[in-house]
Scaffold this active site. Structure first.
Site, short mmCIF file in Angstrom:
data_model
loop_
_atom_site.label_atom_id
_atom_site.label_comp_id
_atom_site.label_asym_id
_atom_site.label_seq_id
_atom_site.Cartn_x
_atom_site.Cartn_y
_atom_site.Cartn_z
N GLY A 1 -8.84 18.59 37.97
CA GLY A 1 -9.16 17.60 36.97
C GLY A 1 -10.64 17.70 36.58
CB SER A 2 -12.79 15.18 35.00
OG SER A 2 -11.95 15.00 33.88
CB VAL A 3 -14.30 17.36 40.24
CG1 VAL A 3 -14.19 15.91 40.66
CG2 VAL A 3 -13.04 18.13 40.62
#
Length: 485
Positions: free
Chosen positions: A218-220
Site C-alpha cells: 500500500g501507501s508505505v
C-alpha cells in the site's frame, strides 16, 4: 578361462569395487553429513546428551536454555521467552528438528562449531562435560515486549531496527506459538502440538516479520516512489503535481481514485510533500506513469528489494515486477498491483532514509560466545549500499515529518519528539479487509529506531481500518520504548 567366465569375473570385480567405493564414501566423505542428519537417532541422543548453549537477548536475558533432567534425553530445551520470542529462537525438537536461530546457529549452540575448537580442547583437558556456546541476539527485551503488547491479539508483525547499525531491536509475529510444546520429551504430546499448529488457519508457525507470505505494501511504498521522483525525476518537495479526485489510467477505461474521495489540492494540484502528507493516490499514480516501472523497480532494489538476505534467518524477497505497462506502473507507485514486501523490508526503507540514505545490513545476532563466555564472534555493522543521496534522504525525512505532524499519521506523534512516518492501507485483492501499515523513525533529527508495522486485514478495526488508525499507535509504542531506554 573362457570368455563367459572372464566377463562374469569382471562384473563381480566391478560389483565389489562399487561396494567398497560406496562404503568408503559413506564412512569418510559423507560421514559428517550423515551424522549431522536430524533423522539420525544416534545424533539425537548425542545432541540431547550434552548441555546446549543458551540464546539470550541484548541484556543477557535467556530466552532459550537447556536444563538437565536425566533419562534417555539428558537435557530438556526450555524457552523462558515463550511466544514473544518464538519466531526468533525457533524450536529444538526431538521429532521435528530445529528452526530459526536454533537451526542456523546450531553448530555454536551444540558446541561443534570450528570457532569453538579451543573451547572443546579445554573441556577435554579439564574433564568438563561438553557444552555449547551462547548466541546473543540484538533484540532489546523492553522493545520486544512493547511491540508484542502493542500488536495485541491482532494478526501481523512488527520490526524495529537501529538505523545506524542495522541491529534488529524487535521482531514480533502474531499469532505465535510456545516452542516448549515442541521441545518436550513426551513425543506423543509433541506430535499433537505439531498437528494442531499446522492445522491452525491463522498460521502461528509462520514468521510474518521476515519469511512468511509477503504483503502488498500500500501507501508505505510511496516513500520509494517519492525517492525515485527526486533521484531520477529531479523533483523537490515543493514540485507541483496533478492531484485530481480520480486519475484516468492510460490504455484502460479504469480510474485510480483517492481514498478520501476528492482532489488533493486546489485546482487539482498539489506538491510532492503534500501528496505524501495526505497520501494522494492520483499524484503518485501519475508519478508512476511518468517515471515508468523500471525506474520504480530500480529504486526499490536500491532499498534492498530483490535481495535474498540472511539475518542470519533466511528472509523472503520483497519484489517489484518487471515489464509493467503504464497502468500497472501507476498501481505499483502506490504499493499495489504485484508489489510485495516483508515488514523487515519496509523497516529497512525507513532505516535507510533515517541513516542519511545508507542502507545497513539487518542483523539479529550480535555476539557469539564460547562455553567459557569468551567472545568468539562479534558481529559488526555492515553497509549494504546507498539507497538514496543524503540530500534526498533529508527531503524524504522532511516530508515524512509532515505526515505525522498534520497528515495521515498523527496517531504516531510523541510529545517532545519529532517523528517521521508514512501510513499505508493495502488492498488485498481477495475481497478481505485491507492490511493496515505504518512505518516511521524517531527522533527525526537524530534517529535511534526505525519501525514497520503491518496489521493483517485491519485487525480489530476490520473494514474501517487505516494505517494511521490501526498501525500507527503500535509503531508509536515501539518508538517510545526505545526513546525511554
Amino acid at each position: 578361462m573362457n570368455a563367459p567366465l572372464r566377463r562374469l569375473a569382471v562384473v563381480v570385480a566391478l560389483l565389489f569395487a562399487s561396494l567398497l567405493l560406496s562404503t568408503s564414501w559413506i564412512q569418510y566423505v559423507g560421514a559428517s553429513s550423515v551424522a549431522a542428519g536430524q533423522g539420525n537417532v544416534r545424533q539425537v541422543y548425542r545432541e540431547f546428551g550434552r548441555e546446549r548453549g543458551p540464546i539470550v537477548t541484548s541484556d543477557g536475558q535467556p530466552v532459550a536454555l537447556s536444563t538437565e533432567v536425566g533419562g534417555d534425553y539428558q537435557y530438556l530445551r526450555q524457552y523462558p521467552g515463550g511466544q514473544v520470542y518464538a519466531h526468533a529462537t525457533g524450536f529444538f525438537s526431538i521429532v521435528y528438528g530445529r528452526t530459526a536461530i536454533e537451526s542456523v546457529q546450531n553448530d555454536v549452540l551444540a558446541g561443534t562449531a570450528d570457532s569453538l575448537f579451543y573451547s572443546r580442547i579445554g573441556q577435554v583437558l579439564t574433564g568438563q562435560d561438553p557444552a555449547g556456546g551462547s548466541v546473543e541476539l540484538t533484540l532489546d527485551p523492553v522493545v520486544q515486549q512493547a511491540a508484542w503488547d502493542a500488536l495485541g491479539e491482532q494478526r501481523g508483525a512488527v520490526v524495529a531496527i537501529e538505523p545506524s547499525t542495522g541491529r534488529i531491536l524487535a521482531l514480533v509475529s502474531r499469532p505465535s506459538f510456545d516452542p516448549g510444546s515442541l521441545a518436550s520429551h513426551d513425543l506423543g504430546a509433541v506430535q499433537e502440538a505439531w498437528a494442531a499448529l499446522n492445522a491452525d488457519p491463522d498460521r502461528p508457525l509462520e514468521n510474518r516479520a521476515v519469511a512468511g507470505r509477503t504483503y502488498p505494501p500500500g501507501s508505505v511504498f510511496k516513500i520509494v516512489t517519492a525517492a525515485a521522483a527526486i533521484e531520477e525525476g529531479g523533483l523537490t518537495p515543493e514540485s507541483q503535481l496533478p492531484g485530481p479526485a480520480e486519475l484516468a489510467l492510460p490504455q484502460t477505461t479504469a480510474t485510480l481514485p483517492n481514498v478520501f474521495g476528492g482532489p488533493c489540492g486546489p485546482g487539482d494540484l498539489t506538491t510532492l510533500a503534500d501528496a505524501l502528507r495526505i497520501s494522494c493516490n492520483t499524484a503518485f499514480g501519475q508519478l508512476g506513469i511518468d517515471l515508468g516501472g523500471d525506474v520504480l523497480r530500480e529504486q526499490a532494489e536500491d532499498f534492498g528489494f530483490g535481495t535474498e538476505l540472511t539475518i542470519p534467518l533466511r528472509t523472503a524477497e520483497s519484489t517489484v515486477p518487471e515489464g509493467m505497462d503504464p497502468p500497472q506502473s501507476a498501481q505499483a507507485a502506490i504499493g499495489q498491483f504485484d508489489v510485495r514486501v516483508t515488514p523487515l523490508q519496509v523497516a529497512m526503507v525507513s532505516a535507510a532514509v533515517a541513516n542519511d540514505g545508507v542502507l545497513m545490513r539487518p542483523q539479529l545476532v550480535r555476539t557469539v560466545r564460547g562455553p567459557d563466555l569468551q567472545v568468539v564472534e562479534d558481529v559488526q555493522p555492515e553497509q549494504l549500499g546507498r539507497a538514496v543521496e543524503q540530500s534526498t534522504a533529508e527531503a524524504l525525512t522532511s516530508m515524512m515529518v509532515g505526515v505525522v505532524e498534520d497528515g495521515s499519521g498523527t496517531a504516531a506523534q510523541i510529545d517532545g519528539v519529532t517523528v517521521a512516518g508514512k501510513t499505508g492501507t493495502a488492498q488485498t485483492g481477495n475481497e478481505t479487509d485491507p492490511h493496515a501499515w505504518f512505518t516511521s523513525f524517531a527522533p527525526a533529527d537524530d534517529p535511534r529506531v526505525a519501525v514497520a508495522v503491518v496489521v493483517e486485514n485491519g485487525g480489530s478495526a476490520g473494514s474501517e481500518a487505516s494505517g494511521g488508525r490501526v498501525a500507527a499507535p503500535v509503531a508509536r509504542a515501539v518508538m517510545q520504548a526505545v526513546l525511554d531506554r
